[in-house]
Design a protein around this motif. Structure first.
Motif, short mmCIF file in Angstrom:
data_model
loop_
_atom_site.label_atom_id
_atom_site.label_comp_id
_atom_site.label_asym_id
_atom_site.label_seq_id
_atom_site.Cartn_x
_atom_site.Cartn_y
_atom_site.Cartn_z
N HIS A 99 3.58 15.05 3.24
CA HIS A 99 2.53 14.42 2.43
C HIS A 99 1.30 14.17 3.31
O HIS A 99 1.42 13.94 4.52
N ALA A 158 9.89 8.55 0.97
CA ALA A 158 9.13 8.02 -0.17
C ALA A 158 9.90 8.24 -1.48
O ALA A 158 9.89 7.38 -2.36
N HIS A 159 10.56 9.38 -1.59
CA HIS A 159 11.24 9.71 -2.86
C HIS A 159 12.71 9.25 -2.87
O HIS A 159 13.41 9.55 -3.84
N GLY A 218 0.83 -1.21 0.00
CA GLY A 218 0.00 0.00 0.00
C GLY A 218 0.86 1.25 0.00
O GLY A 218 0.48 2.26 0.59
N GLY A 219 2.01 1.16 -0.64
CA GLY A 219 2.87 2.32 -0.80
C GLY A 219 3.46 2.81 0.51
O GLY A 219 3.34 2.16 1.57
N SER A 220 4.09 3.99 0.42
CA SER A 220 4.61 4.61 1.65
C SER A 220 3.48 5.06 2.54
O SER A 220 3.67 5.24 3.74
N THR A 221 2.29 5.25 1.96
CA THR A 221 1.14 5.63 2.78
C THR A 221 0.95 4.61 3.90
O THR A 221 0.84 4.97 5.08
N HIS A 259 8.52 1.91 -5.38
CA HIS A 259 7.96 2.10 -6.73
C HIS A 259 8.30 3.46 -7.35
O HIS A 259 8.14 3.63 -8.54
N LYS A 260 8.77 4.41 -6.54
CA LYS A 260 9.02 5.74 -7.13
C LYS A 260 10.37 5.81 -7.85
O LYS A 260 10.46 6.47 -8.88
N SER A 277 9.08 4.54 -0.78
CA SER A 277 8.31 4.00 -1.92
C SER A 277 9.29 3.38 -2.90
O SER A 277 9.93 4.10 -3.67
N ASP A 285 10.08 10.23 6.24
CA ASP A 285 9.34 9.92 5.02
C ASP A 285 10.36 9.99 3.87
O ASP A 285 10.72 11.07 3.40
N ILE A 310 3.88 4.69 6.35
CA ILE A 310 3.80 5.82 7.29
C ILE A 310 2.78 5.50 8.39
O ILE A 310 3.01 5.77 9.57
N SER A 314 -0.41 11.75 3.92
CA SER A 314 -0.50 10.48 4.65
C SER A 314 -0.06 10.66 6.11
O SER A 314 -0.49 9.92 6.99
N TYR A 354 9.45 17.35 -2.50
CA TYR A 354 8.96 17.26 -3.88
C TYR A 354 9.84 18.00 -4.89
O TYR A 354 9.92 17.64 -6.07
C1 LIG Z 1 6.60 12.78 0.15
C2 LIG Z 1 5.64 11.65 -0.02
N1 LIG Z 1 5.37 10.86 1.02
C3 LIG Z 1 4.52 9.82 0.94
C4 LIG Z 1 3.88 9.53 -0.24
C5 LIG Z 1 2.97 8.36 -0.31
O1 LIG Z 1 3.61 7.40 -1.06
P1 LIG Z 1 2.84 6.21 -1.79
O2 LIG Z 1 2.30 6.77 -3.05
O3 LIG Z 1 3.93 5.21 -2.03
O4 LIG Z 1 1.77 5.72 -0.89
C6 LIG Z 1 4.13 10.34 -1.37
C7 LIG Z 1 3.45 10.07 -2.63
O5 LIG Z 1 3.64 10.67 -3.63
C8 LIG Z 1 5.02 11.43 -1.25
O6 LIG Z 1 5.25 12.24 -2.28
#
Ligand SMILES: Cc1ncc(COP(=O)(O)O)c(C=O)c1O
Length: 428
Positions: A100, A176-177, A71-74, A201-202, A199, A174, A77, A102, A150
């Motif tokens: 983010h 994620a990136h 379920g991603g970094s969401t 996947h990113k 993430s 976080d 987190i 999340s 970002y």
């Molecule tokens: C800084 C940051 N944190 C967390 C997330 C959440 O990541 P994910 O899409 O893998 O759930 C994102 C998603 O773009 C993000 O940009």
């Protein structure tokens, strides 16, 4: 590097079994689309092939333990904050204002209050260790920092972790990136973070949704698993798990190539600067072009690039963000250079993107979010308390948080952000 999940899936699909189990595709969508059948392990009680693969990942990243997320970094987190909730009696998270959403949703669900650390610029998450230290008090459960942000800004994790640890507080990052930092030796888990959400996947070759929760302290693994099981689907995708597993073998076998790709990105940055582009300082995996300095809005430059066959990660009034990956093809950089070289430069114009808003917090995000609400036109919202979460994705970062009073400046900025309707607390 062994690939236990991939090997199991290959084996199983080669056996051509009659699939009297979920999912309903029966292998039609993909022969690897399975569920927790005998031998496949189970994500939230991992003690077989998934656990072996997670251990491989932890070794590659230098983490005490790693948990996979579909379920991603969401979800990672949510896992970090939920784990914290189980080990700390304190109730406040110090977090970068441009985190983010999340972070916000996890805090609302778990009942954490948030004390915001403000950066100097919109969307930046770069906060000084001194500022973090100033904000820490007796109710601080943890510091939550996003790095990379970002636009590609990076935080001094070593210094901030030293501050946190001096005060006996956990540092959650976080990242994620920044999963690609497994190659560059500056991954936050190495630099001192206690937990990170990455993430995969990113910036790594992994299916969308694939992410890691890295823990410095391996003893927290069972707690974090339970928490992730609380938030995540009980049917996590084996296609994503396969892809996380294969990513281990990519990381183990492609260090030189990945570092070469990073060099190519940095070389492209230099080449673009040499032909007149102004770039915002950014991490190794992205190029953030100051479009205005080249005479365009970020939106217009992104549209021009789109027409020439390049889709970018994000654009706004001022910037265009191009996000790459360790598996980017070398010819992409050459083509991008040629395309950008041939874009005519226009006159210089400069405007501000968004001012850093600091609205007054009236009630907690949780109280506001779960209170009766009404939706009104943003232009009529001055004086009301924000009740919802409103932001375009990307960057998925709210300008005004639930519980904060919306003032005239907030209204102006929200409308510029594309928020024309907003949820406000009905009874205040
Ligand atoms: C800084 C940051 N944190 C967390 C997330 C959440 O990541 P994910 O899409 O893998 O759930 C994102 C998603 O773009 C993000 O940009």
């Amino acid at each position: 590097m062994n690939t236990p999940v991939h090997d199991f899936l290959t084996d199983y699909s080669n056996k051509n079994m009659i699939r009297c189990h979920m999912p309903g595709g029966k292998g039609m969508n993909s022969p690897f689309d399975i569920t927790e059948i005998d031998g496949a392990d189970s994500l939230y009680e991992a003690d077989g092939i998934i656990r072996k693969s997670e251990n491989n990942t932890a070794a590659l990243f230098g983490a005490g333990a790693t948990l996979f997320s579909c379920g991603g970094s969401t979800l990672a987190i949510q896992g970090m904050l939920g784990t914290l909730k189980q080990i700390s009696e304190k109730n406040t998270i110090i977090a970068g204002r441009y985190s983010h959403k999340s972070l916000l949703t996890a805090c609302i669900l778990l009942g954490f209050n948030i004390k915001w650390a403000y950066p100097e610029e919109y969307l930046s998450t770069v906060i000084s260790p001194e500022e973090i230290e100033r904000l820490i008090d007796s109710d601080t459960a943890a510091v939550f920092i996003s790095s990379v942000d970002y636009y590609g800004g990076e935080v001094d994790i070593t210094a901030i972790s030293a501050v946190c640890h001096r005060h006996g507080i956990k540092l959650l990052v976080d990242n994620a990136h920044g999963a690609y930092k497994v190659f560059t030796k500056n991954h936050p888990i190495i630099l001192g973070a206690d937990m990170t959400a990455d993430s995969a996947h990113k910036t790594l070759p992994c299916l969308t949704g694939g992410a890691y929760l890295h823990l410095r302290d391996a003893a927290l693994y069972p707690t974090a698993k339970n928490v992730m099981g609380m938030f995540g689907s009980s049917s996590p995708s084996y296609l994503i798990l396969d892809s996380l597993d294969l990513c281990n073998s990519f990381i183990a076998g492609n260090k030189e190539d990945s570092l070469r790709t990073i060099k190519e990105i940095n070389a492209l940055k230099k080449s673009l600067e040499s032909i007149g582009y102004t770039l915002k300082k950014s991490d190794d995996m992205r190029i953030t072009v100051d479009a205005e300095a080249y005479g365009y809005s970020g939106y217009d430059l992104a549209q021009l690039l789109r027409e020439k066959g390049t889709e970018c990660e994000m654009s706004d009034e001022k910037y265009v963000v191009m996000l790459f990956s360790v598996s980017q093809k070398a010819e992409d950089f050459e083509q991008l250079y040629t395309i950008m070289k041939n874009l005519p430069r226009k006159g210089f114009s400069e405007s501000e993107i968004h001012t850093v808003l600091k609205p007054e917090c009236i009630i907690s995000p949780r109280e506001a979010y779960f209170s009766p609400k009404e939706t009104i036109k943003t232009e009529n919202a001055a004086g009301r308390i924000c009740g919802g979460i409103h932001c375009p994705c990307p960057p998925c970062v709210p300008l005004v948080m639930p519980g904060e009073r919306i003032d005239g400046e907030c209204v102006k900025e929200l409308i510029r952000y594309g928020v024309s309707f907003i949820e406000v607390c009905a009874d205040r």
